[in-house]
Design a protein around this motif. Structure first.
Motif, PDB file in Angstrom:
ATOM      1  N   SER A  17       0.831  -1.213   0.000  1.00 33.09           N
ATOM      2  CA  SER A  17       0.000   0.000   0.000  1.00 33.09           C
ATOM      3  C   SER A  17       0.861   1.256   0.000  1.00 33.09           C
ATOM      4  O   SER A  17       0.547   2.237  -0.691  1.00 33.09           O
ATOM      5  CB  SER A  17      -0.918   0.026   1.226  1.00 33.09           C
ATOM      6  N   HIS A  19       3.922   1.496  -1.186  1.00 33.36           N
ATOM      7  CA  HIS A  19       4.494   1.603  -2.529  1.00 33.36           C
ATOM      8  C   HIS A  19       3.460   2.115  -3.523  1.00 33.36           C
ATOM      9  O   HIS A  19       3.752   2.975  -4.360  1.00 33.36           O
ATOM     10  CB  HIS A  19       5.060   0.258  -2.988  1.00 33.36           C
ATOM     11  N   ALA A  20       2.219   1.629  -3.430  1.00 32.28           N
ATOM     12  CA  ALA A  20       1.158   2.069  -4.351  1.00 32.28           C
ATOM     13  C   ALA A  20       0.877   3.559  -4.193  1.00 32.28           C
ATOM     14  O   ALA A  20       0.652   4.260  -5.190  1.00 32.28           O
ATOM     15  CB  ALA A  20      -0.119   1.260  -4.116  1.00 32.28           C
TER      16      ALA A  20
END
Length: 185
Positions: A17, A19-20
């Protein structure tokens, strides 16, 4: 039924999450101080920069089990009972008052169980959304710091805000806060 948003501790399971969120808005690099180009880098960031310590508490803004932002309390100084507040949200979570509600919740914890008296934050003067977050969370403007931040070759003025334990509680509905663990005192 989707779970209501809340503040909670970060976990290693949040690396994808995190990284997203970075992938959706690489400008978050200015908040993080580094790039998170893959899940491994995000996992390492969770272990280092978002790990709680006596000088720092980091809260994940959680929407339906997914971390979509961070509310940080850092530079905690128990001698003076002061700290610095920072915040960011993934683009998909913006525009729903989550930052204001999250900052209000983290501030309530810091000024209560956290044992602090004064919280400070700052935002670029060209970022009115961040200013609204601060004002909605009960932080009063205190002044402009000229050319304080540098991103790349550009310098930005910063408006500083503060909230004291003796200030009125803001009228915003703070996010629920899962227990952050032991007090900083």
């Amino acid at each position: 039924m989707r779970a209501a948003p809340l503040l909670r501790a970060w976990t290693q399971a949040d690396a994808p999450s995190l990284h997203a969120a970075f992938a959706a808005d690489p400008g978050i690099e200015h908040q993080l101080g580094c790039r998170l180009d893959d899940v491994g880098q995000a996992a390492r960031y969770l272990q280092t920069a978002l790990a709680d310590s006596p000088q720092r508490r980091s809260f994940a803004v959680d929407m339906g089990g997914t971390a979509v932002g961070n509310i940080g309390i850092s530079a905690i100084d128990m001698r003076h009972q002061t700290a610095w507040v920072s915040y960011w949200l993934a683009p998909s979570a913006r525009g729903h008052s989550l930052a204001s509600r999250g900052v209000a919740a983290a501030a309530a914890w810091a000024l209560g169980d956290g044992g602090l008296f004064r919280l400070e934050l700052g935002h670029r003067t060209n970022n009115p959304a961040s200013c609204r977050v601060a004002l909605n969370a009960g932080f009063r403007p205190e002044g402009i710091e000229r050319s304080k931040l540098r991103y790349g070759k550009d310098r930005f003025d910063v408006e500083t805000h503060a909230r004291l334990a003796s200030d009125p509680v803001p009228g915003i509905s703070a996010l629920p806060l899962q227990s952050p663990g032991p007090s900083t005192s």
